[in-house]
Design a protein around this motif. Structure first.
Motif, PDB file in Angstrom:
ATOM      1  N   ARG B 226       0.824  -1.201   0.000  1.00  0.00           N
ATOM      2  CA  ARG B 226       0.000   0.000   0.000  1.00  0.00           C
ATOM      3  C   ARG B 226       0.860   1.255   0.000  1.00  0.00           C
ATOM      4  O   ARG B 226       0.452   2.292  -0.515  1.00  0.00           O
ATOM      5  CB  ARG B 226      -0.953  -0.016   1.193  1.00  0.00           C
ATOM      6  CG  ARG B 226      -2.280  -0.647   0.782  1.00  0.00           C
ATOM      7  CD  ARG B 226      -3.345  -0.320   1.776  1.00  0.00           C
ATOM      8  NE  ARG B 226      -3.411  -1.340   2.805  1.00  0.00           N
ATOM      9  CZ  ARG B 226      -4.081  -1.195   3.943  1.00  0.00           C
ATOM     10  NH1 ARG B 226      -4.716  -0.072   4.197  1.00  0.00           N
ATOM     11  NH2 ARG B 226      -4.112  -2.171   4.804  1.00  0.00           N
ATOM     12  N   ALA B 230      -0.575   3.253  -2.906  1.00  0.00           N
ATOM     13  CA  ALA B 230      -1.405   4.381  -2.488  1.00  0.00           C
ATOM     14  C   ALA B 230      -0.568   5.621  -2.217  1.00  0.00           C
ATOM     15  O   ALA B 230      -0.913   6.714  -2.651  1.00  0.00           O
ATOM     16  CB  ALA B 230      -2.210   4.008  -1.243  1.00  0.00           C
ATOM     17  N   ASP B 231       0.522   5.473  -1.492  1.00  0.00           N
ATOM     18  CA  ASP B 231       1.280   6.656  -1.087  1.00  0.00           C
ATOM     19  C   ASP B 231       2.201   7.143  -2.192  1.00  0.00           C
ATOM     20  O   ASP B 231       2.244   8.318  -2.501  1.00  0.00           O
ATOM     21  CB  ASP B 231       2.111   6.355   0.166  1.00  0.00           C
ATOM     22  CG  ASP B 231       1.228   6.159   1.369  1.00  0.00           C
ATOM     23  OD1 ASP B 231       1.002   7.122   2.095  1.00  0.00           O
ATOM     24  OD2 ASP B 231       0.735   5.028   1.551  1.00  0.00           O
ATOM     25  N   ALA B 232       2.971   6.212  -2.769  1.00  0.00           N
ATOM     26  CA  ALA B 232       3.997   6.639  -3.708  1.00  0.00           C
ATOM     27  C   ALA B 232       3.414   6.906  -5.097  1.00  0.00           C
ATOM     28  O   ALA B 232       3.581   7.982  -5.659  1.00  0.00           O
ATOM     29  CB  ALA B 232       5.104   5.592  -3.787  1.00  0.00           C
ATOM     30  N   ARG B 234       0.528   7.566  -6.424  1.00  0.00           N
ATOM     31  CA  ARG B 234      -0.345   8.707  -6.668  1.00  0.00           C
ATOM     32  C   ARG B 234       0.435  10.004  -6.839  1.00  0.00           C
ATOM     33  O   ARG B 234       0.146  10.812  -7.715  1.00  0.00           O
ATOM     34  CB  ARG B 234      -1.343   8.845  -5.518  1.00  0.00           C
ATOM     35  CG  ARG B 234      -2.185  10.083  -5.661  1.00  0.00           C
ATOM     36  CD  ARG B 234      -3.519   9.899  -5.032  1.00  0.00           C
ATOM     37  NE  ARG B 234      -4.275  11.126  -5.098  1.00  0.00           N
ATOM     38  CZ  ARG B 234      -5.398  11.336  -4.457  1.00  0.00           C
ATOM     39  NH1 ARG B 234      -5.891  10.373  -3.710  1.00  0.00           N
ATOM     40  NH2 ARG B 234      -6.038  12.462  -4.570  1.00  0.00           N
ATOM     41  N   ASN B 235       1.445  10.192  -5.998  1.00  0.00           N
ATOM     42  CA  ASN B 235       2.245  11.408  -6.115  1.00  0.00           C
ATOM     43  C   ASN B 235       3.211  11.343  -7.290  1.00  0.00           C
ATOM     44  O   ASN B 235       3.509  12.353  -7.911  1.00  0.00           O
ATOM     45  CB  ASN B 235       3.005  11.661  -4.815  1.00  0.00           C
ATOM     46  CG  ASN B 235       2.077  12.090  -3.700  1.00  0.00           C
ATOM     47  OD1 ASN B 235       1.557  13.196  -3.712  1.00  0.00           O
ATOM     48  ND2 ASN B 235       1.832  11.205  -2.754  1.00  0.00           N
TER      49      ASN B 235
END
Ligand SMILES: Nc1ncnc2c1ncn2[C@@H]1O[C@H](COP(=O)(O)OP(=O)(O)OP(=O)(O)O)[C@@H](O)[C@H]1O
Ligand code: SF4
Ligand SMILES: [Mg+2]
Lengths: 369, 321
Positions: B226, B230-232, B234-235
């Motif tokens: 995740r 989700a964290d990496a 997307r940015n």
């Protein structure tokens, strides 16, 4: 899950920890041979100059060193060895052991709302909560740290630094049920008034929930405020271990004394809290090629000559020293941090103490205020 | 989001205006007299004059522009100089093939390059990382039309009857056949872009993975999958989205030649043919459509940006755009 703790095991027991960056042939040894124990409910400070390896040490405790770092030694939490067991390490992260980061602005993901970031931590560490309960818990967490609950829908950039650090503290202290919180310079990025509020908050939460803490900082005032014991770190090694009173009243190691030279005494440090470590002559040695003897030798005012340049001193118990700086009377009773060191509490890595320990005499004469 | 869309659309107006000016200038400065061309060989002077009047060529240039713009806005781009068919009709005929080709190529770029870039960032020096390097070099060395001709040669000469290599079938008619027909041209078109987008994804991921919030997510016990997804990601997608806007333009441009290689009757082949015949009303029509598509692609990029990055949305709310 962690096994039921036995009374005899320390919550955290670090033995012979080493962290080396870069080329294994010529490593930068940022942490060398560190032993650290933290009991239940205890708060231990680690102070040292910039580059002394404090953050490296703290991150290695949770296995957060990057792939470029080699870690050796033991890290046991609740008696479970984590050092070479990544799965076990991951299991304690955020649940049993959590972390407060120095710079809250960069420690939250810019793309997600605070509510979703905290919510997912609650979901991870309190899986028994349903959706609604989870939401309520996040609101209660924020409320506890003084952030209005409706701010869950805001993104990180919509908060001030101080507010974000409150959210960070909520995440570290309240999302799971941590037995140990690691805090890396939790107030360095904040201005002085906000810093005072954050210190207050951390102290209250610890009093309420009783978790242990390891606090890494430059700031002697913070250590005085929040810790029971302290390790002084220099060039990747612990060079002194003492109580808070011991630190201010009878520092044992020449480096510690140099640090305290321009720092006010304990009571005034408590009031002002602003005192950072003073800068001192010279710099931290090159960690890739440290000098053969005492790492502090090039800067030491109390240098003993050849032995200091040749042999690395060991970290040895220091006989009880006369309290040289207790002129300000006793501080409020009942605080562990105010107790004078007892025999065996103080250890230092300096040839002066090795010599005096051998000769059986009392400590160093050179403690001048 | 609505405010942002409207603002962005409003900002596109001057761009389109500039494009219309350039198109008009091109139309009027092109060699040859359109009235004579339209009238055909052996037409009388009266016939030519009548056409000239109909095309407003007897007016001043500013008047001509205004009239031309009015007609263009009402959907009349004039007639083809050669077939006398309305240009809009021709465009409507050819547009779907180009769009479906470019979109297929875009999807190929995304589904190949983005996962590849992510893998390359997660395992530096691994197989995916090497592949990214090879693809970005290969993309520079082998242009679309060379690869396309290679495909045509392979499937039209060496291994015949296995895979269609000429012509176009619309997705609306037969999705499977459409994909089969579009795969080779889309792959040829996509190939030079895959390495580029994979590299952007890779460096975006590397940049994001070194951020403190990634370490913090790990410290708080977020599972690694995740953290990456989700964290990496997307940015890391922000620079990729920007680049995909440019890539879409390049794909549309590249289709001009690839369509000819694969015998697809799209805008590209229309553009090439009309230019060859000095059929400038058609040439300009194609240009206008491409410009319009560019503007829409940029709008889509901006909207995606806003969807990914809350700071941009907030900027529009506060009117800082
Ligand atoms: N990722 C890394 N790769 C190589 N060397 C590193 C890395 N991180 C830290 N170091 C080196 O390790 C040493 C200790 O750094 P560390 O950040 O742990 O110090 P610190 O005590 O936390 O300092 P500060 O007070 O400035 O935060 C420094 O010499 C630093 O240059
Ligand atoms: S060992 Fe020698 S050089 Fe090192 S701190 Fe002690 S006195 Fe100074
Ligand atoms: Mg640090």
């Amino acid at each position: 899950m962690i096994q039921a703790p036995t009374k005899t095991t320390d919550l955290l027991a670090v033995t012979g920890l080493g962290v080396a960056y870069g080329d294994p042939a010529a490593p930068v040894r940022a942490v060398v041979d560190v032993d650290l124990t933290v009991g239940r409910g205890e708060s231990v400070g680690i102070v040292g100059e910039s580059g002394s390896g404090k953050s490296t040490l703290l991150r290695a405790l949770l296995g957060l060193h990057g792939s470029g770092a080699a870690v050796s030694g033991g890290i046991a939490v609740d008696g479970v060895q984590l050092a070479h067991d990544p799965a076990a390490m991951r299991r304690v992260r955020g649940g049993t052991v959590s972390m407060v980061f120095q710079d809250p602005v960069n420690a939250f993901n810019p793309a997600y709302t605070l509510g979703s970031q905290l919510g997912r931590l609650v979901a991870l560490h309190r899986p028994e909560l349903g959706r609604e309960q989870r939401r309520a818990h996040v609101a209660a967490m924020l409320d506890r740290v003084g952030i209005p609950a409706h701010r869950t829908r805001s993104h990180p950039f919509e908060f001030s630094q101080g507010q974000l650090q409150r959210c960070m503290i909520a995440a570290a202290f309240l999302a799971g049920r941590p037995a140990l919180v690691l805090a890396d310079e939790p107030t360095t990025s904040l201005d002085v008034t906000v810093e005072a509020q954050i210190v207050e908050l951390i102290r209250d939460l610890r009093a309420e929930l009783g978790m242990s803490m390891v606090l890494v900082t430059h700031n002697l005032g913070l250590v005085a405020d929040l810790c029971d014991r302290v390790h002084v770190m220099y060039a990747g090694r612990f060079v002194e271990h003492t109580t808070i009173r011991g630190l201010f009243d009878s520092p044992a190691h020449p480096y510690t004394r140099a640090l305290l030279k321009s720092a006010p005494d304990l009571d005034r440090v408590r009031e002002s809290r602003g005192s950072r470590l003073p800068t001192m002559r010279g710099g931290v040695p090159d960690l890739a090629a440290p000098p053969p003897g005492c790492p502090f030798a090039p800067r030491c005012d109390e240098h003993l000559g050849e032995v200091c340049d040749r042999d690395l001193p060991e970290l040895l118990p220091v006989p009880l020293m006369p309290a040289a700086r207790t002129a300000h009377g006793t501080a409020p009773a009942g605080q562990a941090s105010d107790t004078l060191p007892r025999p065996g509490d103080v250890r230092a890595r300096c040839h002066r103490h090795a010599a005096s320990a051998l000769s059986g005499g009392t400590a160093v004469e050179g403690v001048k205020a | 989001m609505i405010r942002m869309t409207l603002l962005r659309l409003a900002q596109a107006v001057p761009v389109l205006f500039a494009v219309s000016l350039i198109a008009f200038a091109l139309l009027r400065t092109a060699p040859g007299d359109p009235a004579i061309t339209l009238a055909g060989v052996g037409a009388s002077q009266e016939q030519v004059d009548a056409i000239r009047h109909e095309l407003h060529l007897d007016r001043s240039l500013p008047e001509q522009y205004v009239l031309w713009l009015q007609e263009a806005l009402s959907g009349d781009l004039g007639d083809s100089y050669t077939t006398r068919q309305p240009v809009t009709e021709l465009l409507a005929d050819r547009f779907p093939a180009t769009v479906q080709l470019a979109l297929t190529a875009l999807v190929l770029v995304i589904v190949i390059a983005v996962p590849l870039g992510v893998l390359a960032a997660l395992r530096r020096g691994g197989a995916a990382d090497h592949l990214v390097r090879i693809l970005s070099l290969g993309g520079l060395a082998v242009p679309s039309f060379v690869l396309g001709m290679g495909f045509v040669l392979l499937f039209g000469w060496y291994v015949t009857g296995v895979w269609p290599y000429q012509g176009f079938v619309a997705y609306g008619t037969d999705p499977v056949e459409a994909f089969r027909h579009l795969l080779l041209p889309a792959l040829a078109l996509a190939f030079p872009q895959i390495g580029v987008v994979a590299r952007t994804t890779r460096s975006g991921m590397l940049d994001v993975l070194s951020q403190e919030y990634i370490t913090a997510a790990r410290a708080f016990g977020v599972p690694e999958r995740r953290v990456v997804a989700a964290d990496a990601l997307r940015n890391a997608l922000l620079p990729v989205v920007t680049q995909l806007g440019v890539v879409t333009g390049l794909l549309l441009g590249g289709s001009v030649i690839v369509e000819n290689v694969f015998g697809i009757n799209g805008m590209g082949s229309l553009l090439v043919a009309s230019f060859g015949e000095r059929n400038y009303s058609v040439t300009v029509g194609v240009m206008l459509v491409i410009a319009l598509v560019f503007v829409l692609v940029n709008l889509a990029v901006d909207l995606l940006y806003g969807a990914i990055d809350p700071r941009i949305r907030a900027g529009y709310r506060k009117g800082e755009a």
